[in-house]
Design an enzyme around this catalytic site. Structure first.
Site, PDB file in Angstrom:
ATOM      1  N   CYS A  57     -55.186 -32.592  39.520  1.00  0.00           N
ATOM      2  CA  CYS A  57     -53.719 -32.684  39.509  1.00  0.00           C
ATOM      3  C   CYS A  57     -53.156 -33.824  40.354  1.00  0.00           C
ATOM      4  O   CYS A  57     -52.254 -34.523  39.890  1.00  0.00           O
ATOM      5  CB  CYS A  57     -53.048 -31.357  39.805  1.00  0.00           C
ATOM      6  SG  CYS A  57     -53.952 -30.196  40.813  1.00  0.00           S
ATOM      7  N   ARG A  77     -66.783 -29.082  43.880  1.00  0.00           N
ATOM      8  CA  ARG A  77     -66.412 -28.146  44.931  1.00  0.00           C
ATOM      9  C   ARG A  77     -67.687 -27.623  45.560  1.00  0.00           C
ATOM     10  O   ARG A  77     -68.618 -27.257  44.856  1.00  0.00           O
ATOM     11  CB  ARG A  77     -65.602 -26.978  44.346  1.00  0.00           C
ATOM     12  CG  ARG A  77     -64.351 -27.462  43.668  1.00  0.00           C
ATOM     13  CD  ARG A  77     -63.580 -26.352  42.998  1.00  0.00           C
ATOM     14  NE  ARG A  77     -62.453 -26.919  42.276  1.00  0.00           N
ATOM     15  CZ  ARG A  77     -61.647 -26.234  41.486  1.00  0.00           C
ATOM     16  NH1 ARG A  77     -61.834 -24.930  41.335  1.00  0.00           N
ATOM     17  NH2 ARG A  77     -60.653 -26.822  40.867  1.00  0.00           N
ATOM     18  N   GLN A 117     -63.313 -29.796  33.749  1.00  0.00           N
ATOM     19  CA  GLN A 117     -62.260 -28.952  33.187  1.00  0.00           C
ATOM     20  C   GLN A 117     -61.648 -29.651  31.977  1.00  0.00           C
ATOM     21  O   GLN A 117     -61.509 -30.867  31.973  1.00  0.00           O
ATOM     22  CB  GLN A 117     -61.149 -28.750  34.227  1.00  0.00           C
ATOM     23  CG  GLN A 117     -61.622 -28.109  35.512  1.00  0.00           C
ATOM     24  CD  GLN A 117     -60.533 -28.130  36.575  1.00  0.00           C
ATOM     25  OE1 GLN A 117     -59.918 -29.149  36.845  1.00  0.00           O
ATOM     26  NE2 GLN A 117     -60.280 -26.979  37.167  1.00  0.00           N
ATOM     27  N   ASP A 136     -58.755 -30.218  31.333  1.00  0.00           N
ATOM     28  CA  ASP A 136     -57.562 -30.086  32.161  1.00  0.00           C
ATOM     29  C   ASP A 136     -56.368 -30.810  31.558  1.00  0.00           C
ATOM     30  O   ASP A 136     -56.532 -31.767  30.800  1.00  0.00           O
ATOM     31  CB  ASP A 136     -57.874 -30.709  33.536  1.00  0.00           C
ATOM     32  CG  ASP A 136     -57.052 -30.089  34.648  1.00  0.00           C
ATOM     33  OD1 ASP A 136     -56.260 -29.175  34.362  1.00  0.00           O
ATOM     34  OD2 ASP A 136     -57.210 -30.524  35.801  1.00  0.00           O
ATOM     35  N   HIS A 165     -51.963 -31.544  32.748  1.00  0.00           N
ATOM     36  CA  HIS A 165     -50.801 -31.203  33.561  1.00  0.00           C
ATOM     37  C   HIS A 165     -49.558 -31.563  32.793  1.00  0.00           C
ATOM     38  O   HIS A 165     -49.444 -32.660  32.254  1.00  0.00           O
ATOM     39  CB  HIS A 165     -50.877 -31.908  34.911  1.00  0.00           C
ATOM     40  CG  HIS A 165     -52.038 -31.403  35.716  1.00  0.00           C
ATOM     41  ND1 HIS A 165     -53.268 -32.012  35.683  1.00  0.00           N
ATOM     42  CD2 HIS A 165     -52.163 -30.305  36.495  1.00  0.00           C
ATOM     43  CE1 HIS A 165     -54.111 -31.313  36.433  1.00  0.00           C
ATOM     44  NE2 HIS A 165     -53.468 -30.276  36.940  1.00  0.00           N
ATOM     45  N   LYS A 167     -50.379 -17.581  38.107  1.00  0.00           N
ATOM     46  CA  LYS A 167     -51.131 -18.047  36.946  1.00  0.00           C
ATOM     47  C   LYS A 167     -51.496 -16.900  36.017  1.00  0.00           C
ATOM     48  O   LYS A 167     -51.487 -15.736  36.422  1.00  0.00           O
ATOM     49  CB  LYS A 167     -52.389 -18.778  37.394  1.00  0.00           C
ATOM     50  CG  LYS A 167     -53.283 -17.943  38.289  1.00  0.00           C
ATOM     51  CD  LYS A 167     -54.491 -18.740  38.754  1.00  0.00           C
ATOM     52  CE  LYS A 167     -55.455 -17.872  39.529  1.00  0.00           C
ATOM     53  NZ  LYS A 167     -56.834 -18.266  39.389  1.00  0.00           N
ATOM     54  N   HIS A 180     -50.174 -26.332  35.087  1.00  0.00           N
ATOM     55  CA  HIS A 180     -51.591 -26.702  35.082  1.00  0.00           C
ATOM     56  C   HIS A 180     -52.241 -25.795  34.050  1.00  0.00           C
ATOM     57  O   HIS A 180     -51.989 -24.596  34.059  1.00  0.00           O
ATOM     58  CB  HIS A 180     -52.273 -26.402  36.419  1.00  0.00           C
ATOM     59  CG  HIS A 180     -51.583 -26.944  37.631  1.00  0.00           C
ATOM     60  ND1 HIS A 180     -52.223 -27.734  38.548  1.00  0.00           N
ATOM     61  CD2 HIS A 180     -50.328 -26.786  38.111  1.00  0.00           C
ATOM     62  CE1 HIS A 180     -51.393 -28.039  39.529  1.00  0.00           C
ATOM     63  NE2 HIS A 180     -50.234 -27.471  39.299  1.00  0.00           N
TER      64      HIS A 180
END
Length: 730
Positions: A405, A434, A452, A454, A456, A539, A585
């Site tokens: 993000c 991570r 991901q 992903d 945004h 979420k 997200h």
RNA sequence: GCUGCUGUAGCUCAGCUGGUAGAGCACGUCCUUGGUAAGGACGAGGUCAUGGGUUCGAAUCCCAUCAGCAGCUCCA
């Protein structure tokens, strides 16, 4: 007198204190089949006297409660049995390890456990002794006797017994009740709500399974107890069947199948939790990527690419670095002492810096000519910390990115945005790292580096709802496309007590209200769970179970008012004023790693045609037909199929067997007949030999199956997990 | 990170209480040219996870590290 409605539907009056067992005697039922009774929705002992006090306690005082009996067939009865088995295990351990302290011992979905503080620690090699002791106790078939005591007396009794965890539990949780119950069996007395089976003889099959650590009251800062897992059944054959199912389930494990099918591997040389996608796995991932990419383009997403690392400052601003520091790979400082000073500051801030260490750090800093302006003049450790931190903040440092993000936010900020541009949807298959705790790592489902799907979204307040809904629909579409129907929806909310959340309460309330409203609108069954929000916003997660019943979060859609504030995001509104956008997200798959791991188990490695890494294999009957096999292969490849030929000098049976074990959807067998007719003998992974078909017809058939993403089979879970929450604890 | 367990050939595993390794599959070569779930012969493959220690001697016992498994805690 009390009034009850019995299973036959008739309501009658009975004298106070009559037990379900006595009522059962009045009917003609065979008693030994019965395990417990159910009064409205509460399970009680067969020997529990039915009286006003009980009805009040169960909240059934103002109506005529229904009473029914539970037999060995009922799922709830199994829970009762297992809870009793947990007691037998505890009793056996107390006899073998005097002084052991008991904590909690509930039934679980597949068995039971008991948390015990025992010294010396129990080891798996001690199981036979414990099991033997349990067996001999069970053979005595002693009854479980319920005893109720005023809470203060109960506390004293537990204290006398040396059961300090029970004492603490009474103080923490039970003090508000006037009376609490114990169950006694022989010399064994345990604080317990019940219910139990009438006597220990009901436990006709049990087994201790494993041993693990578990924190007292689930709190990592409290002592760690030993948790002994076991299971129990009414019949020996049920235990056998369960153990068999467990074995079956393990064969579906993505770590096993991932190796067997050449999907992924892990190498200690690369690092734990870092997945190496083998060609077959990469093909599955590539197919999934293409699938979602196409959807994103249809839905107005714009692709972006961002680097794998970013300035530490970026993650300080977003809050990721301070919040998840110990779950990240350490920052990369360009200054050779950066890591050292960072360690120093960390130790100082946690009050763990010894004088010797401080001296050594200072010496090191001095020898490198580092001027830590005023560290020595600083009086308090917070002033010292200030000095170190301001030095650190001046350093150029990078973080391997734990989240995409902040990078996407910088793309948003790269130009002045107008309300006309919104919503802006930036999508990237972003790889993040991570540093997950070692104990968490698991195959592809919990890893340290993952990608991901992903994106945004930067939206105006008016657009929030529509964008949230369309993203939830995307997640549902993705799940449906692979036939994943067995999932649950979790709405993660902020825990008002916790300090881990950032941002204004009003924003949280607004965001949470929107999410709850949307899931209701969409009519999705969901559970709202406090404390499951991301630190920046609430979420909606889609959670599935793996072959062993463990839950994993896949898709997620998150609403975020906070990062736009932290990064001071803006757009120009119709009114020519600056406004703050809101971020969404979302990742419909979650990560490719986890999603693929779950898919392997979902299909037990037998992927539907559209996802199968090798969709068809041409099997020539002998090497006379190799040329024709190559032609067939080329035709199929020309139509976009993933196909190979098996040209080994093997008999056709062996080639078929290998293709079958590799779970290849279609086998195209070619020999004399096929060559002459320009056909293939089609063999299906599921239905077997389908006979001779023209090659063009086969191509058409496979093309349709790919096009429609047909799912012909998914794995049935061998293990049956109860979805009801009937649990008892001691 | 914590508790318990595990680590022998690419894979699955055998190797009793210490005397320096074995099978099946896979792999390679050759023979076999076979019609719907395993054709045959021969061969190559292991510093027994790594590093220390105990011992005349360690795959085997002890310690540490790394990795994996079950669970707890964590999960942006």
């Amino acid at each position: 007198m009390i009034r009850l409605t019995l299973p036959d539907g008739r309501t009658g009056e009975y004298s106070e204190g009559i037990t379900p067992a006595e009522l059962l005697m009045q009917s003609s039922a065979r008693r030994e089949q019965y395990v417990a009774a159910m009064l409205d929705n509460q399970i009680i002992d067969l020997s529990r006297p039915l009286n006003r006090a009980l009805l009040e306690e169960l909240g059934s005082a103002d109506r005529v409660p229904h009473l029914r009996w539970l037999t060995v067939q009922d799922r709830e009865a199994l829970d009762v049995l297992r809870h009793s088995a947990a007691h037998m295990m505890a009793r056996a351990i107390l006899r073998l390890y005097p002084g052991a302290k008991l904590a909690f011992g509930p039934a679980t979905e597949t068995g039971f456990y008991y948390d015990i503080d025992v010294r010396p620690a129990i080891r798996e090699e001690d199981f036979p002794r414990i099991e033997a002791e349990m067996q001999s106790l069970i053979e005595r078939a002693e009854p479980f006797e319920r005893i109720e005591l005023p809470t203060a007396e109960a506390r004293a009794l537990c204290a006398d017994l040396g059961q300090t965890y029970k004492v603490e539990h009474i103080d923490d949780q039970l003090a508000r009740y006037p009376r609490v119950s114990f169950y006694r069996q022989g010399e064994f007395l345990d604080l317990c709500r019940g219910p139990h089976v009438p006597h220990a003889g009901y436990i006709r099959a049990f087994k201790l399974l494993s041993i693990a650590g578990a924190y007292w009251k689930n709190d990592a800062s409290r002592p760690q107890l030993q948790r002994l897992y076991g299971t129990a059944f009414f019949r020996k054959e049920d235990l056998e069947a369960f153990l068999q199912q467990l074995e079956e389930a393990k064969k579906r494990d993505h770590r096993i199948l991932g190796r067997q099918l050449g999907i992924f591997t892990l190498s200690p040389m690369v690092g734990s939790g870092l997945v190496l996608w083998l060609p077959k796995g990469a093909t599955i991932r590539y197919t999934l990527e293409s699938f979602i990419r196409e959807e994103l383009l249809k839905r107005g997403y714009q692709p972006v690419y961002t680097p794998h690392i970013g300035r530490l400052e970026l993650y300080r601003t977003s809050g990721h670095f301070p919040y998840y520091r110990d779950a990240q790979y350490p920052p990369l400082f360009l200054h050779p002492l950066g890591q050292t000073i960072d360690t120093w500051a960390e130790a100082l801030s946690q009050g763990k810096l010894s004088q010797d260490q401080e001296k050594a750090f200072l010496e090191l800093a001095r020898s490198w000519g580092l001027d830590l302006h005023g560290y020595n003049q600083a009086g308090s450790s917070s002033e010292k910390l200030q000095v170190l931190q301001s030095w650190l903040e001046e350093q150029e440092a990078y973080l391997v990115k734990p989240m995409n993000c902040p990078h996407h936010i910088q793309i948003y900020k790269s130009e002045l945005r107008s309300y006309r541009d919104l919503p802006i949807r930036l999508a990237e298959f972003g790889t993040v790292y991570r540093y997950e705790q070692t104990g968490e790592l698991a195959g592809m489902t919990r890893v340290r580096g993952f990608t991901q799907d992903d994106a945004h979204l930067f939206v105006t307040p008016e657009q929030v709802e529509a964008e949230m809904v369309s993203n939830l629909e995307l997640v549902l579409y993705v799940l449906k496309s692979v036939g994943l129907t067995d999932y649950r929806v979790r709405v993660g909310l902020r825990d008002p007590v916790s300090t881990k959340y950032v941002g204004k309460e009003e924003n949280w309330n607004r965001a949470q209200a929107i999410l709850l409203d949307i899931v209701k609108q969409l009519g999705m069954p969901y559970s709202a769970e406090v404390g499951e929000a991301a630190f920046y916003g609430p979420k909606i997660d889609f959670v599935v179970r793996d072959c062993l019943g463990r839950e994993w979060q896949l898709g997620t859609v998150q609403l975020d008012y906070n990062l736009p504030e932290r990064f001071e995001l803006e757009y120009v509104g119709k009114d020519n004023q600056r406004h703050r956008p809101i971020m969404i997200h979302r990742a419909p798959f979650g990560s490719f790693e986890r999603f693929c791991g779950i898919l392997i188990e979902h299909f037990a490695g037998a992927f539907p045609l559209w996802l199968a890494p090798e969709q068809a294999r041409v099997l020539p009957v002998s090497d006379k037909f190799h040329d024709y096999a190559r032609q067939v292969e080329a035709r199929l490849r020309g139509h976009g199929f993933r196909v190979t030929s098996d040209l080994r000098p093997q008999k056709i049976g062996a080639k078929i067997r290998d293709a079958q074990l590799e779970k290849i959807p279609y086998m195209l067998i070619v020999g004399e007949r096929e060559q002459q007719t320009e056909g293939v003998a089609l063999r299906d992974r599921i239905d077997g030999d389908l006979g001779l078909h023209p090659l063009s017809a086969v191509i058409e058939r496979l093309a349709r199956e790919v096009q429609e993403k047909t799912i012909r089979q998914v794995a049935k879970s061998a293990l049956v997990f109860s979805d009801r929450g009937t649990r008892f604890e001691s």
